[in-house]
Scaffold this motif. Structure first.
Motif, short mmCIF file in Angstrom:
data_model
loop_
_atom_site.label_atom_id
_atom_site.label_comp_id
_atom_site.label_asym_id
_atom_site.label_seq_id
_atom_site.Cartn_x
_atom_site.Cartn_y
_atom_site.Cartn_z
N ALA A 117 13.85 70.99 35.98
CA ALA A 117 14.57 69.57 35.25
C ALA A 117 14.55 68.45 35.88
O ALA A 117 13.42 67.66 35.35
CB ALA A 117 15.72 69.46 34.32
N LEU A 118 14.55 68.00 37.38
CA LEU A 118 14.15 66.50 37.92
C LEU A 118 12.92 66.37 37.92
O LEU A 118 12.45 65.24 37.81
CB LEU A 118 15.34 67.08 38.76
N ALA A 119 12.23 67.09 38.69
CA ALA A 119 11.03 67.21 38.29
C ALA A 119 10.01 66.34 37.68
O ALA A 119 8.84 66.24 38.15
CB ALA A 119 10.43 68.40 39.68
N GLU A 120 10.51 67.91 36.50
CA GLU A 120 9.71 67.59 35.44
C GLU A 120 9.97 66.27 34.68
O GLU A 120 9.34 65.60 33.85
CB GLU A 120 9.81 68.67 34.38
N TYR A 121 11.45 65.50 35.17
CA TYR A 121 11.47 64.31 34.34
C TYR A 121 10.66 63.30 34.88
O TYR A 121 9.56 62.25 34.57
CB TYR A 121 12.75 64.11 34.06
N ALA A 122 10.66 63.20 36.67
CA ALA A 122 9.90 62.57 37.18
C ALA A 122 8.32 62.82 36.92
O ALA A 122 7.78 61.33 36.64
CB ALA A 122 9.78 62.55 38.38
N PHE A 123 7.82 63.90 36.45
CA PHE A 123 6.42 64.18 35.93
C PHE A 123 5.61 63.36 34.52
O PHE A 123 4.86 62.83 34.62
CB PHE A 123 6.22 65.06 36.33
N ASN A 124 7.12 63.31 33.97
CA ASN A 124 6.64 63.13 32.68
C ASN A 124 7.08 61.46 32.70
O ASN A 124 6.61 60.78 31.63
CB ASN A 124 8.01 63.29 31.30
N LYS A 125 7.74 60.82 33.51
CA LYS A 125 7.81 59.08 33.82
C LYS A 125 6.37 58.83 34.60
O LYS A 125 6.35 57.66 35.14
CB LYS A 125 8.37 59.21 34.51
N ASN A 126 4.69 59.77 35.26
CA ASN A 126 4.05 59.41 35.60
C ASN A 126 3.96 59.51 37.21
O ASN A 126 3.08 59.06 38.09
CB ASN A 126 3.67 58.33 35.24
N ILE A 127 5.31 60.10 37.90
CA ILE A 127 5.20 60.40 38.98
C ILE A 127 5.38 62.28 39.39
O ILE A 127 5.78 63.05 38.87
CB ILE A 127 7.21 60.11 39.43
N GLU A 128 3.67 61.90 39.82
CA GLU A 128 3.44 63.29 40.51
C GLU A 128 4.38 64.11 41.61
O GLU A 128 3.16 63.27 42.88
CB GLU A 128 2.22 63.06 40.48
N LYS A 129 4.68 64.36 41.43
CA LYS A 129 5.76 65.26 42.80
C LYS A 129 4.23 66.18 44.17
O LYS A 129 4.19 65.29 44.97
CB LYS A 129 5.92 66.55 42.32
N PHE A 130 3.41 66.56 43.61
CA PHE A 130 2.30 66.89 44.65
C PHE A 130 1.25 65.87 45.21
O PHE A 130 1.04 66.28 46.03
CB PHE A 130 1.16 68.44 43.62
N GLU A 131 1.10 65.48 43.90
CA GLU A 131 0.07 64.34 44.94
C GLU A 131 1.31 63.11 45.73
O GLU A 131 1.00 62.61 47.10
CB GLU A 131 -0.38 63.33 43.64
N LEU A 132 1.82 62.90 45.29
CA LEU A 132 3.17 62.14 45.89
C LEU A 132 3.48 63.05 47.06
O LEU A 132 3.77 61.56 48.51
CB LEU A 132 4.18 61.93 45.06
N GLU A 133 3.31 64.09 47.51
CA GLU A 133 4.29 65.12 48.90
C GLU A 133 2.34 64.48 49.53
O GLU A 133 3.14 64.86 50.64
CB GLU A 133 4.59 65.85 48.31
N LYS A 134 1.73 64.56 49.30
CA LYS A 134 0.48 63.92 49.98
C LYS A 134 -0.08 62.98 50.65
O LYS A 134 0.05 62.57 52.33
CB LYS A 134 -1.49 64.24 49.37
N LYS A 135 0.66 61.48 50.23
CA LYS A 135 0.98 60.20 50.53
C LYS A 135 2.67 60.21 51.27
O LYS A 135 2.64 58.78 52.59
CB LYS A 135 1.50 59.43 49.29
N LEU A 136 2.94 61.50 51.32
CA LEU A 136 4.74 61.50 51.77
C LEU A 136 5.35 62.55 52.09
O LEU A 136 5.91 63.14 51.31
CB LEU A 136 5.95 60.20 50.62
N PRO A 137 4.41 63.01 52.73
CA PRO A 137 4.49 65.04 53.60
C PRO A 137 6.04 64.83 53.96
O PRO A 137 6.54 63.50 54.13
CB PRO A 137 3.32 65.06 54.12
N ARG A 138 6.53 65.91 53.70
CA ARG A 138 8.12 66.36 53.99
C ARG A 138 7.74 66.82 55.89
O ARG A 138 6.87 67.67 56.15
CB ARG A 138 9.07 67.51 53.33
N VAL A 139 8.47 66.47 56.38
CA VAL A 139 8.78 66.93 58.51
C VAL A 139 10.01 67.24 58.81
O VAL A 139 9.56 67.80 59.54
CB VAL A 139 8.13 64.85 58.69
N ALA A 140 10.63 67.55 57.94
CA ALA A 140 11.97 67.90 57.82
C ALA A 140 12.80 68.08 56.64
O ALA A 140 12.87 67.70 56.19
CB ALA A 140 12.99 67.13 59.34
N GLU A 141 14.02 68.64 56.71
CA GLU A 141 14.90 69.17 55.88
C GLU A 141 16.26 69.67 56.17
O GLU A 141 16.67 69.95 57.36
CB GLU A 141 14.56 70.14 55.10
#
Length: 871
Positions: free
Chosen positions: A383-407
Motif C-alpha cells: 500500500a505504501l509503495a503503491e501510494y507513492a507510485f500513484n504520486k509519480n514516485i516510481e519505486k523501481f526507477e528510483l532504486e536505479k538512482k538510489l540503490p540499496r546498499v544495506a538494510e
C-alpha cells in the motif's frame, strides 16, 4: 500452568529436564503416564447405529406400525410404498450424520508424524506420537510443531500461527520469559503450539504438553459435541410428536364409533389405517430435503457453499450475524488514507528535495511487481509503495538512482525497518516504524517538535488509522559495522502515513439490509478499539451511543451473568481472541438469539460448531474451520452472508407453504373419512387412494414449491421467532377451515353422485379431492397476494408439476391396468366437467380469504395513519 511467565530454570525444574533431554527410560514411563501425543476421537458412531438413529423418530415409528398392520391384512401395495418412504428418509439422514464426523479427522491431519528430539544428549528422530512432557525438540523452517513447547533457544525463528490464532502475520519467537500479565495465544512469543508451522530460522524447545492437553487438543474437546438442532428440526420434531398423538386419538375414536355402530372389526381397522395414512405427511421429509438441496445449489452460485443442508433453513431464522472484520467487512488490503510531511526538512541529495516522505515510502519496502502490473509483498508495504507510485514516485526507477546498499529488517523488539541507499552525495538512511519507537532515535534538534507532532498523530489515531512514521539520516560513507545502535540514531523525522483497511462498499449495503430485516450485525476484530469503532461507524454497525464496544481484556474479566446482561447491546468486539467467540455465541444463545458466526482459524472451530450457523472463510479458512462450519464463504464477503439469509428465508417460507399445503390436504382427507359415517355415506376413499394423494398429488406439486420466488417484503420483516411453532399465525386456522371445505366438497360430490345413481361416485370423490388440492396449491403460492398479481407463469416448475399430476390422475381414471390397481372407473365428459367445477371451489375460497386479509390490513393501516395525523 502459565509456562510463558516462568523463567527457564523453573521450567527445567518442573519438567525435570535439561537442554540435553530426558532419559529414554523416563520417556517410556511418561508415555504410560500421559498417553500418546495424538488428538483423540470421541467414540465414533457405527454405521449401523447411525442408520438406526434415523428410524427412531415418532412419526417414522407410526409409519412402520401402519406398514406392518397393512402387511398383515394383505394390503402389500401400501406396505411397500410406506417402507420405501421410510428407507429413503433414513438414507438421507444417515448421509448428513456421516458427513458431520469429519471435523476431527481434519484436526488429526495437522499433526506431524515424526519429531527430532534430544534424549540423554543424543539426537533421535522418533514418531511424534511418542513425545512426552520434558522432551527437548529441535525445530527448523519447514517443520510443523509436534506438541506445545516453550522455547529455550531461538535463531531468528518465525512461526505461522494463523491456523490457531487467525492472525495472518508470522510471529517471531524468543526464549525470554514474559512480564506478568494476561496474554492471548498470539502474544505468547516464547511458546510454540502443536500444529503450527515454522517459516523461518531454527530453535530448541521443551515439550510442555502433548495430545489432548495441548491447545489443539483443547479445541478438539470443544468440537466433540453433538450437532445443534436447527430451528426447523426442532419445529418439525415438535410437530411430528403432536401430530402422531392426534393421529392415534382420531384412529381410536373412529374405531370405537364404528364398532358402536356395528361395523366389522376388519372394516374399522382398515378405516383407521386409512386415517393414519391420510394424516401422516409422508412426503414431508423428502420435500424438506429437496427444498434445502435446491437452496444449497442456488447459494453455491452466490459464493456460499453449504456443508450441512439444515443450515440453509437456519439462515432464515438468524437474529445476529457475528462477523470478522478483516477481509469480510473490509477489503483485507491496507490503504494509505492521509500523509503528513514535516516541513523544512532539507537534504544534500537533490533527489530527496521534492518530497522526502514519498521517496522514503517508495524505497523502504521489500515489495515487487509482476509483469501484469500486480504488486506482490506484505499488504502494508504494498500500500505504501503503491501510494507513492500513484504520486509519480516510481519505486523501481528510483532504486536505479538510489540503490540499496544495506538494510536492517523489521523485528518485533525495535518495531522498525531500515534501508540504506547510495546517493549522488553519499549515503542516506531511511527508517520506518512505530512513531513512539522513532522518538528516541531522533536528532536532539528535532526532539522539541515531538509534542506538536504527537497532537497531529493522535488526531489520526482517533480516526482509527494505523500510523507509520518515517525518519532519515545522511552520512558520508557506509560504516563497517551495520547495527541498529549506530544506524538508527540521530534521525530526522520527515513525516508519517495514516493507513486503514477500508470497508467493502457492498458490506455497507449488506449491513443496512441486515438492520432492515431485523438482524443485528456484530463486528469482531483483533484490531485496536479506535480502528474498530471507525470501521463500524463507516459501515453503519454503530449508529448511536447505545451501541456498545467491548474489548477482549474486559470480556475476559466478566462473569457469564454479567456478560449476558449486556451482550445484546454490544455491536463491536475489539482486541478479541478467536477463542472468546465461543463465549459470545453462548451468551447470545442464552438470551434466545439465533447466531451466525464467521471464522477461519483452528481456534474458531468451537464457536463455528456451537453457533446456530457457523460460517468458515473459503479463501483464508483452515480445513478444521471448514469442517466444523455449516457453510463456507467462497469469497470471504459479508454481503454473501446477507444474500444467503435472503435465500434461507425464502426456503423456509416455501417449506412452510408445503406444510400448509400437505397438512390442509391431509386435513381434507381426514374430514372426508371422519364425517362420512355421520351422514350415512360409505368411506369415500381407499387406503391406496390416500397414499396416491399423499405421494403424487402432494409430492410432485409440493416439490415444485421449492422453486417459488421470494415474497416482495422478505427482507423487510423481522426474523421468524425461533420459539414460534410451525402453525403460528393464520396457518392452523387455514388448515382446519380449508381442510374442512375440501372434505365437505368431496362428500358433497359423493352424496350427489350416489343420489344421481352414478356408479363412479368413488372415482369422482377421489378426483375432486385431488383437483381441489391442485387449486389450493395455486392459491397459497403467496400468503397475501392474489395468484393473478404474482403471475401464473412466475413458477414454471410448479405448472409443469401440476400438468404432470393431472396427466397421472387421468391415467388412473382412463387406463384399465390402473383401474384394477386403484379401483377406479372411467368418467364421462359430463362427470369429469362436474368434478372439475366442484374442485375449483377451494381455489376461489382461498383467494377470497386473502382478499379479505388485504382489505383488513389496508383499513388498519389507514386507521393508524388517521390517528397519527390527529395526534
Amino acid at each position: 500452568m502459565n509456562w510463558h511467565l516462568l523463567p527457564l530454570s523453573d521450567i527445567s525444574r518442573l519438567l525435570n529436564t535439561t537442554p540435553s533431554g530426558i532419559a529414554t527410560s523416563i520417556a517410556s514411563e511418561r508415555l504410560i503416564e500421559y498417553g500418546g501425543n495424538q488428538i483423540e476421537d470421541k467414540k465414533k458412531k457405527t454405521v449401523l447405529r447411525m442408520l438406526l438413529h434415523q428410524l427412531t423418530d415418532f412419526m417414522i415409528l407410526i409409519l412402520i406400525a401402519v406398514a406392518i398392520i397393512s402387511g398383515f391384512i394383505g394390503d402389500l401395495v401400501d406396505t411397500i410404498i410406506i417402507l420405501a418412504i421410510i428407507l429413503v428418509n433414513a438414507i438421507i439422514g444417515f448421509i448428513q450424520e456421516f458427513r458431520a464426523e469429519k471435523a476431527m479427522e481434519a484436526l488429526k491431519d495437522m499433526t506431524p508424524s515424526n519429531a527430532r528430539v534430544i534424549r540423554e544428549g543424543n539426537t533421535f528422530e522418533i514418531p511424534a506420537f511418542d513425545l512426552v512432557p520434558g522432551d527437548v525438540v529441535l525445530l527448523e523452517a519447514g517443520n510443523r510443531i509436534p506438541a506445545d513447547v516453550r522455547f529455550f533457544e531461538t535463531h531468528q525463528i518465525k512461526v505461522d500461527e494463523s491456523t490457531l490464532t487467525g492472525e495472518s502475520h508470522n510471529t517471531e519467537k524468543n526464549s525470554a520469559k514474559l512480564p506478568e500479565g494476561t496474554y492471548s495465544l498470539g502474544d505468547r512469543n516464547n511458546m510454540g503450539f502443536k500444529g503450527t508451522f515454522i517459516t523461518n530460522g531454527r530453535g530448541a524447545a521443551y515439550v510442555i504438553a502433548t495430545g489432548m492437553n495441548t491447545e489443539l487438543g483443547r479445541i478438539a474437546k470443544m468440537i466433540q459435541i453433538e450437532e445443534t438442532a436447527t430451528p426447523l428440526q426442532k419445529r418439525l420434531s415438535a410437530f411430528g410428536k403432536r401430530l402422531s398423538i392426534v393421529i392415534l386419538i382420531i384412529c381410536i375414536v373412529i374405531f370405537v364409533i364404528g364398532r358402536l355402530r356395528g361395523e366389522a372389526v376388519l372394516t374399522m381397522l382398515l378405516t383407521s389405517i386409512s386415517l393414519a395414512v391420510a394424516a401422516i405427511p409422508e412426503a414431508l421429509p423428502a420435500l424438506v430435503t429437496v427444498a434445502l438441496a435446491f437452496g444449497a445449489k442456488r447459494l453455491a452460485k452466490s459464493n456460499a457453499l453449504i456443508r450441512k443442508l439444515p443450515a440453509v433453513e437456519t439462515l432464515g431464522s438468524v437474529t445476529y450475524i457475528c462477523s470478522d472484520k478483516t477481509g469480510t467487512l473490509t477489503l483485507n488490503k491496507m490503504s494509505v488514507q492521509e500523509i503528513y510531511e514535516t516541513p523544512n526538512v532539507k537534504t544534500t541529495s537533490a533527489l530527496f528535495q521534492t518530497s522526502p516522505l514519498l521517496i522514503a515510502m517508495a524505497l523502504n519496502n521489500d515489495v515487487a511487481k509482476e509483469t501484469n502490473g500486480k504488486w506482490i509483498g506484505d499488504s502494508t508495504e504494498t500500500a505504501l509503495a503503491e501510494y507513492a507510485f500513484n504520486k509519480n514516485i516510481e519505486k523501481f526507477e528510483l532504486e536505479k538512482k538510489l540503490p540499496r546498499v544495506a538494510e536492517l529488517p523489521f523485528d518485533s523488539s525495535r518495531k522498525c525497518m531500515t534501508t540504506v541507499h547510495q546517493t549522488e552525495t553519499g549515503i542516506v538512511v531511511i527508517t520506518k516504524g512505530a512513531v513512539d519507537m522513532l522518538w528516541a532515535k531522533l536528532d536532539e534538534n528535532q526532539k522539541s517538535l515531538i509534542p506538536e507532532l504527537e497532537v497531529k498523530i493522535n488526531e489520526m489515531a482517533e480516526k482509527g488509522y494505523r500510523i507509520i512514521g518515517y525518519a532519515i539520516k545522511e552520512i558520508e560513507a557506509l560504516p563497517k559495522t551495520i547495527n541498529a545502535e549506530t544506524i538508527e540514531s540521530s534521525l530526522r523525522f520527515i513525516g508519517f502515513t495514516a493507513m486503514l483497511d477500508p470497508p467493502r462498499e457492498e458490506a455497507k449495503k449488506a449491513v443496512s439490509e441486515c438492520k432492515q430485516a431485523g438482524i443485528i450485525p456484530i463486528m469482531i476484530t483483533g484490531d485496536h478499539r479506535l480502528t474498530a469503532i471507525n470501521i463500524a461507524k463507516q459501515l453503519g454497525i454503530i449508529t448511536s451511543e447505545e451501541d456498545l464496544v467491548l474489548e477482549g481484556s474486559v470480556l475476559e474479566t466478566l462473569s457469564e451473568k454479567q456478560f449476558e446482561n449486556s451482550v445484546e447491546k454490544i455491536r463491536v468486539y475489539a482486541r478479541v481472541n478467536p477463542e472468546q467467540k465461543l463465549k459470545i455465541v453462548k451468551a447470545l444463545q442464552a438470551k434466545g438469539q439465533f447466531v451466525a458466526m464467521t471464522g477461519d482459524g483452528v481456534n474458531d472451530a468451537p464457536a463455528l460448531k456451537n453457533a446456530d450457523i457457523g460460517i468458515a472463510m473459503g479463501i483464508n479458512g483452515t480445513e478444521v474451520a471448514k469442517e466444523a462450519a455449516h457453510m463456507i464463504l467462497l469469497d470471504d464477503n459479508f454481503a454473501t452472508i446477507v444474500i444467503a439469509v435472503k435465500h434461507g428465508r425464502r426456503i423456509f417460507d416455501n417449506i412452510l407453504k408445503f406444510i400448509k399445503y400437505t397438512m390442509t390436504s391431509n386435513s381434507g382427507e381426514i374430514w372426508a373419512i371422519f364425517l362420512a359415517p355421520f351422514f350415512g355415506l360409505p368411506i369415500p376413499l381407499l387406503a391406496v387412494h390416500i397414499l396416491w394423494i399423499n405421494l403424487v398429488t402432494d409430492g410432485l406439486p409440493g416439490l415444485a414449491l421449492a422453486s417459488e420466488p421470494s415474497e416482495a417484503d422478505i427482507m423487510e420483516r423481522p426474523p421468524r421467532n425461533p420459539k414460534q411453532n410451525i402453525f403460528a399465525g393464520r396457518m392452523a386456522l387455514h388448515i382446519l377451515w380449508v381442510g374442512f371445505l375440501m372434505g365437505s366438497v368431496t362428500l358433497g360430490m359423493q352424496a350427489w353422485a350416489i343420489g344421481s345413481g352414478i356408479s363412479h361416485w368413488q372415482t369422482m370423490a377421489f378426483t375432486v379431492l385431488c383437483f381441489s388440492q391442485m387449486g389450493h396449491i395455486l392459491a397459497i403460492r403467496s400468503d397475501k397476494e392474489s395468484l393473478f398479481k404474482i403471475g401464473i407463469l412466475s413458477n414454471k416448475p410448479l405448472l409443469g408439476a401440476l400438468a404432470l399430476t393431472i396427466a397421472l390422475q387421468m391415467m388412473l381414471i382412463y387406463t384399465p391396468f390402473f383401474n384394477s390397481v386403484f379401483k377406479t372407473q372411467p368418467l364421462t365428459i359430463y362427470e369429469l366437467t362436474i368434478t372439475l367445477l366442484v374442485s375449483s371451489i377451494v381455489f376461489w375460497a382461498v383467494e377470497i380469504e386473502k382478499w379479505i386479509y388485504r382489505l383488513k390490513k389496508k383499513n388498519n393501516f389507514n386507521g393508524n395513519e388517521n390517528k397519527n395525523k390527529k395526534s
